[in-house]
Scaffold this motif. Sequence first.
Motif, mmCIF file in Angstrom:
data_model
loop_
_atom_site.group_PDB
_atom_site.id
_atom_site.type_symbol
_atom_site.label_atom_id
_atom_site.label_comp_id
_atom_site.label_asym_id
_atom_site.label_seq_id
_atom_site.Cartn_x
_atom_site.Cartn_y
_atom_site.Cartn_z
ATOM 1 N N MET A 1 -21.189 -11.144 4.053
ATOM 2 C CA MET A 1 -19.809 -10.874 4.457
ATOM 3 C C MET A 1 -19.718 -9.458 5.025
ATOM 4 O O MET A 1 -20.137 -8.490 4.396
ATOM 5 N N THR A 2 -19.198 -9.347 6.241
ATOM 6 C CA THR A 2 -19.049 -8.029 6.850
ATOM 7 C C THR A 2 -17.861 -7.300 6.236
ATOM 8 O O THR A 2 -16.960 -7.910 5.657
ATOM 9 N N LEU A 3 -17.841 -5.969 6.421
ATOM 10 C CA LEU A 3 -16.783 -5.156 5.830
ATOM 11 C C LEU A 3 -15.412 -5.529 6.395
ATOM 12 O O LEU A 3 -14.423 -5.583 5.663
ATOM 13 N N ILE A 4 -15.346 -5.824 7.692
ATOM 14 C CA ILE A 4 -14.045 -6.135 8.282
ATOM 15 C C ILE A 4 -13.489 -7.452 7.745
ATOM 16 O O ILE A 4 -12.282 -7.597 7.553
ATOM 17 N N VAL A 5 -14.380 -8.403 7.439
ATOM 18 C CA VAL A 5 -13.940 -9.664 6.841
ATOM 19 C C VAL A 5 -13.375 -9.396 5.445
ATOM 20 O O VAL A 5 -12.336 -9.948 5.055
ATOM 21 N N TYR A 6 -14.050 -8.539 4.704
ATOM 22 C CA TYR A 6 -13.579 -8.178 3.355
ATOM 23 C C TYR A 6 -12.214 -7.507 3.425
ATOM 24 O O TYR A 6 -11.306 -7.841 2.657
ATOM 25 N N LEU A 7 -12.044 -6.562 4.357
ATOM 26 C CA LEU A 7 -10.776 -5.848 4.466
ATOM 27 C C LEU A 7 -9.641 -6.785 4.874
ATOM 28 O O LEU A 7 -8.509 -6.640 4.396
ATOM 29 N N LYS A 8 -9.950 -7.751 5.734
ATOM 30 C CA LYS A 8 -8.928 -8.734 6.113
ATOM 31 C C LYS A 8 -8.487 -9.543 4.894
ATOM 32 O O LYS A 8 -7.298 -9.844 4.719
ATOM 33 N N ALA A 9 -9.456 -9.890 4.049
ATOM 34 C CA ALA A 9 -9.135 -10.649 2.832
ATOM 35 C C ALA A 9 -8.254 -9.821 1.905
ATOM 36 O O ALA A 9 -7.293 -10.327 1.308
ATOM 37 N N LYS A 10 -8.553 -8.527 1.786
ATOM 38 C CA LYS A 10 -7.767 -7.662 0.906
ATOM 39 C C LYS A 10 -6.352 -7.452 1.464
ATOM 40 O O LYS A 10 -5.395 -7.327 0.691
ATOM 41 N N ILE A 11 -6.223 -7.431 2.768
ATOM 42 C CA ILE A 11 -4.888 -7.319 3.368
ATOM 43 C C ILE A 11 -4.043 -8.510 2.958
ATOM 44 O O ILE A 11 -2.869 -8.364 2.591
ATOM 45 N N SER A 12 -4.637 -9.692 3.028
ATOM 46 C CA SER A 12 -3.920 -10.902 2.626
ATOM 47 C C SER A 12 -3.553 -10.853 1.140
ATOM 48 O O SER A 12 -2.430 -11.181 0.750
ATOM 49 N N GLU A 13 -4.510 -10.434 0.304
ATOM 50 C CA GLU A 13 -4.278 -10.361 -1.140
ATOM 51 C C GLU A 13 -3.156 -9.378 -1.470
ATOM 52 O O GLU A 13 -2.238 -9.688 -2.236
ATOM 53 N N TYR A 14 -3.215 -8.191 -0.865
ATOM 54 C CA TYR A 14 -2.237 -7.159 -1.221
ATOM 55 C C TYR A 14 -0.866 -7.407 -0.615
ATOM 56 O O TYR A 14 0.127 -6.861 -1.096
ATOM 57 N N SER A 15 -0.787 -8.223 0.412
ATOM 58 C CA SER A 15 0.542 -8.577 0.921
ATOM 59 C C SER A 15 1.322 -9.325 -0.157
ATOM 60 O O SER A 15 2.539 -9.122 -0.319
ATOM 61 N N ILE A 16 0.618 -10.152 -0.934
ATOM 62 C CA ILE A 16 1.250 -10.893 -2.033
ATOM 63 C C ILE A 16 1.541 -9.965 -3.208
ATOM 64 O O ILE A 16 2.633 -9.965 -3.781
ATOM 65 N N ILE A 17 0.556 -9.138 -3.571
ATOM 66 C CA ILE A 17 0.701 -8.252 -4.723
ATOM 67 C C ILE A 17 1.853 -7.276 -4.530
ATOM 68 O O ILE A 17 2.691 -7.086 -5.419
ATOM 69 N N LEU A 18 1.930 -6.650 -3.367
ATOM 70 C CA LEU A 18 2.988 -5.670 -3.113
ATOM 71 C C LEU A 18 4.365 -6.328 -3.134
ATOM 72 O O LEU A 18 5.334 -5.747 -3.640
ATOM 73 N N GLN A 19 4.438 -7.543 -2.608
ATOM 74 C CA GLN A 19 5.711 -8.262 -2.622
ATOM 75 C C GLN A 19 6.148 -8.576 -4.052
ATOM 76 O O GLN A 19 7.319 -8.407 -4.415
ATOM 77 N N ARG A 20 5.206 -9.013 -4.871
ATOM 78 C CA ARG A 20 5.538 -9.358 -6.262
ATOM 79 C C ARG A 20 5.896 -8.125 -7.080
ATOM 80 O O ARG A 20 6.773 -8.174 -7.943
#
Length: 383
Positions: A1-20
């Motif tokens: 897994m490349t770093l940019i793929v990982y960062l994209k995944a974390k963006i998706s994860e934190y969009s939910i976390i920050l909203q909650r």
Amino acid sequence: MTLIVYLKAKISEYSIILQRIEQQIQLLDKPQSNHILLLQSLKQRLLLAKESYGKLTMIVKVGNVQLLSRGLEQLHLIEFETYIIAYLYIPALQNEGLPELAIRKVLLSIIQRLYLVWIRDLIVKLDGQLATIPGLETPLFIAPPKAKISLLEMPGLYHEIGHNFFRKFTQDLLISLKKVVNEHFSLLRKKTGFIPPDQDKVYKRAAGYWDDKRLEELFCDIFGTWSCGIAHYVSCVDMGLLYEDDPHKINFDDEHPPMCARVYICWITLTKLQQLEDLTKVAESSWIEHLKMYAENPDHRLICHKNLLNSFVETAVSKIEEYLPNSKRYDTDLPNDTEIEQFNSNLSFEDILNRAAKILLMFPERYTVWETNAMNFLGWYDN
């Protein structure tokens, strides 16, 4: 897994976390809340996390590989802020019951007595070892669950309050304490005369041991004893006696100084009259007997030299009294045997804790009944 793929995944994860997280803060943000200022502080922390999230999103969108390390930096900032908010402050607010409110009331009274005027609110979380998250205006204090039903962990709170004092004046305190270290080892070099390169490395290593975190921990031991008196010294001895390792051991991986140095520095912080108290002598003799089982090693002898520790205390006390001119060292005399179990409206929390230490060590058969009465006097609750 490349770093940019990982960062994209974390963006998706934190969009939910920050909203909650935002939703949870909104649910707690009620006009009748005791923590309006604290909630405002959490909103500011959330805003910082959102700003880092926006920067991370932009970096990933640009897709420049050379910028991805900056993306990781922003991710670390988001993780830090969300951890503080979601794992510490929000659960503390959601679970604040009568025991937490009782301890909060005590802490606020201590802070008022010490004139820590910058602390405007605080929250208590009873689910871990004694610790604090120093927020300049709205700190979080963590205490073990048994704090609901026992006074004996409480002197350690003064050490944790010390962390909040230290963070307020970090820069000046570190400059002053590092000056003590530099002057001590400079004097040692002058006394030694010619120093072979290998020995000079030993001195540099010894001086380097006293980094920012260890200086802060030692300062907080001094602050705890200065503000709480003999009870804090006794609690440090208790911690040392329960410590399973050699109390002289120098562990470069541990931010805490060795227990032998911590107990000594608490004893030195006591006034001369406090050192002569029967309670102090009982705790001191127990500690001295414990130390007979261990031999001091050369590392401890050099790094924790008593002249250095004495200078730490002198400097720290001077700084405490400089920054808290309206405060007062706790040096109230302990009452005699017939008065020590009595309660009156003039007793401070420090008075209660020092009486608790004396009754426990010197009249243990009377302690259980007395502590029950003390808990009722304080309005403590066992939920």
